[in-house]
Design a protein around this motif. Structure first.
Motif, PDB file in Angstrom:
ATOM      1  N   UNK A  52       5.991  18.496  11.294  1.00 22.55           N
ATOM      2  CA  UNK A  52       5.989  19.076   9.952  1.00 22.55           C
ATOM      3  C   UNK A  52       5.877  17.937   8.954  1.00 22.55           C
ATOM      4  N   UNK A  53       4.976  18.081   7.977  1.00 22.88           N
ATOM      5  CA  UNK A  53       4.808  17.078   6.919  1.00 22.88           C
ATOM      6  C   UNK A  53       4.638  17.801   5.585  1.00 22.88           C
ATOM      7  N   UNK A  54       5.040  17.142   4.525  1.00 16.50           N
ATOM      8  CA  UNK A  54       4.838  17.710   3.193  1.00 16.50           C
ATOM      9  C   UNK A  54       3.507  17.244   2.647  1.00 16.50           C
ATOM     10  N   UNK A  55       2.784  18.167   2.032  1.00 20.01           N
ATOM     11  CA  UNK A  55       1.578  17.824   1.288  1.00 20.01           C
ATOM     12  C   UNK A  55       1.727  18.501  -0.065  1.00 20.01           C
ATOM     13  N   UNK A  56       1.893  17.702  -1.089  1.00 15.00           N
ATOM     14  CA  UNK A  56       2.097  18.197  -2.452  1.00 15.00           C
ATOM     15  C   UNK A  56       3.234  19.218  -2.462  1.00 15.00           C
ATOM     16  N   UNK A  57       2.956  20.500  -2.737  1.00 22.42           N
ATOM     17  CA  UNK A  57       4.029  21.489  -2.862  1.00 22.42           C
ATOM     18  C   UNK A  57       4.071  22.482  -1.696  1.00 22.42           C
ATOM     19  N   UNK A  58       3.510  22.086  -0.547  1.00 23.67           N
ATOM     20  CA  UNK A  58       3.571  22.946   0.634  1.00 23.67           C
ATOM     21  C   UNK A  58       3.725  22.081   1.888  1.00 23.67           C
ATOM     22  N   UNK A  59       3.799  22.739   3.044  1.00 23.36           N
ATOM     23  CA  UNK A  59       4.004  22.024   4.303  1.00 23.36           C
ATOM     24  C   UNK A  59       2.781  22.132   5.209  1.00 23.36           C
ATOM     25  N   UNK A  60       2.558  21.080   5.969  1.00 27.06           N
ATOM     26  CA  UNK A  60       1.537  21.076   7.019  1.00 27.06           C
ATOM     27  C   UNK A  60       2.268  21.117   8.355  1.00 27.06           C
ATOM     28  N   UNK A  61       1.830  22.002   9.232  1.00 27.44           N
ATOM     29  CA  UNK A  61       2.432  22.115  10.555  1.00 27.44           C
ATOM     30  C   UNK A  61       1.346  21.796  11.578  1.00 27.44           C
ATOM     31  N   UNK A  62       1.618  20.791  12.411  1.00 26.10           N
ATOM     32  CA  UNK A  62       0.691  20.440  13.492  1.00 26.10           C
ATOM     33  C   UNK A  62       1.334  20.910  14.791  1.00 26.10           C
ATOM     34  N   UNK A  63       0.670  21.848  15.447  1.00 31.60           N
ATOM     35  CA  UNK A  63       1.198  22.365  16.703  1.00 31.60           C
ATOM     36  C   UNK A  63       0.236  22.036  17.838  1.00 31.60           C
ATOM     37  N   UNK A  64       0.775  21.893  19.058  1.00 31.27           N
ATOM     38  CA  UNK A  64      -0.073  21.552  20.197  1.00 31.27           C
ATOM     39  C   UNK A  64      -1.165  22.595  20.398  1.00 31.27           C
ATOM     40  N   UNK A  65      -2.396  22.160  20.431  1.00 36.78           N
ATOM     41  CA  UNK A  65      -3.515  23.055  20.657  1.00 36.78           C
ATOM     42  C   UNK A  65      -3.857  23.962  19.489  1.00 36.78           C
ATOM     43  N   UNK A  66      -3.073  23.891  18.409  1.00 35.75           N
ATOM     44  CA  UNK A  66      -3.299  24.791  17.286  1.00 35.75           C
ATOM     45  C   UNK A  66      -3.832  24.108  16.051  1.00 35.75           C
ATOM     46  N   UNK A  67      -3.965  22.807  16.096  1.00 35.66           N
ATOM     47  CA  UNK A  67      -4.439  22.090  14.922  1.00 35.66           C
ATOM     48  C   UNK A  67      -3.382  22.048  13.830  1.00 35.66           C
ATOM     49  N   UNK A  68      -3.832  21.853  12.602  1.00 31.99           N
ATOM     50  CA  UNK A  68      -2.934  21.742  11.457  1.00 31.99           C
ATOM     51  C   UNK A  68      -3.072  22.996  10.598  1.00 31.99           C
ATOM     52  N   UNK A  69      -1.933  23.573  10.222  1.00 27.96           N
ATOM     53  CA  UNK A  69      -1.903  24.777   9.392  1.00 27.96           C
ATOM     54  C   UNK A  69      -1.085  24.511   8.140  1.00 27.96           C
ATOM     55  N   UNK A  70      -1.481  25.151   7.030  1.00 29.08           N
ATOM     56  CA  UNK A  70      -0.765  25.003   5.763  1.00 29.08           C
ATOM     57  C   UNK A  70       0.173  26.186   5.553  1.00 29.08           C
ATOM     58  N   UNK A  71       1.440  25.873   5.296  1.00 26.78           N
ATOM     59  CA  UNK A  71       2.463  26.888   5.052  1.00 26.78           C
ATOM     60  C   UNK A  71       2.991  26.744   3.631  1.00 26.78           C
ATOM     61  N   UNK A  72       3.170  27.892   2.973  1.00 23.02           N
ATOM     62  CA  UNK A  72       3.625  27.936   1.590  1.00 23.02           C
ATOM     63  C   UNK A  72       4.980  28.627   1.526  1.00 23.02           C
ATOM     64  N   UNK A  73       5.805  28.214   0.580  1.00 23.50           N
ATOM     65  CA  UNK A  73       7.168  28.727   0.472  1.00 23.50           C
ATOM     66  C   UNK A  73       7.186  30.157  -0.046  1.00 23.50           C
ATOM     67  N   UNK A  74       8.019  30.977   0.604  1.00 23.83           N
ATOM     68  CA  UNK A  74       8.330  32.304   0.078  1.00 23.83           C
ATOM     69  C   UNK A  74       9.802  32.350  -0.317  1.00 23.83           C
ATOM     70  N   UNK A  75      10.503  31.256  -0.041  1.00 22.74           N
ATOM     71  CA  UNK A  75      11.913  31.089  -0.358  1.00 22.74           C
ATOM     72  C   UNK A  75      12.294  29.649  -0.061  1.00 22.74           C
ATOM     73  N   UNK A  76      13.558  29.305  -0.264  1.00 22.15           N
ATOM     74  CA  UNK A  76      13.992  27.917  -0.088  1.00 22.15           C
ATOM     75  C   UNK A  76      13.817  27.418   1.347  1.00 22.15           C
ATOM     76  N   UNK A  77      13.983  28.303   2.344  1.00 22.82           N
ATOM     77  CA  UNK A  77      13.851  27.899   3.746  1.00 22.82           C
ATOM     78  C   UNK A  77      12.754  28.657   4.479  1.00 22.82           C
TER      79      UNK A  77
END
Length: 123
Positions: A52-77
């Protein structure tokens, strides 16, 4: 469904009404310090590691075999993949330490989340 389209093209049978698009999830504002706390490596029960890495105001998730996906906050956690149903929720202990992340491949409503435990920093 592709079969419905094929039947329509072959027979002229009307296509069924398309389902409604899911409601768009509003993006919540989460400060960068909180996002930085979530950055790190997490181990799944399968022994695979996600990053998991932060990019600006969202998170990047790198999963095995799944590449990198961008996740955006819907709440604090809580975070969602804006191009799919995936959702994640970070687990925090009573001291505020991030201990893991629950991954929901078809969204929380579908249940069946998989927990990945945070790995200690290698620094």
């Amino acid at each position: 469904l592709p079969i419905n389209l094929a039947v329509h093209l072959l027979t002229g049978k009307p296509l069924p009404v398309a389902p409604r698009a899911p409601a768009q999830i509003p993006i919540a504002s989460v400060d960068r310090a909180t996002l930085d706390r979530y950055a790190g490596r997490y181990r799944l029960a399968s022994d695979e590691t996600i990053e998991v890495a932060r990019r600006e105001s969202h998170l990047l998730i790198h999963s095995p075999g799944g590449g990198v996906s961008e996740f955006y906050a819907s709440g604090a956690r809580d975070f969602f993949l804006n191009t799919g149903n995936d959702e994640i929720t970070f687990q925090v202990d009573r001291h505020g330490t991030v201990t893991g992340v629950a991954l929901y491949g078809d969204g929380k409503a579908a249940g069946g989340g998989e927990l990945a435990f945070r790995l200690r920093s290698e620094r």
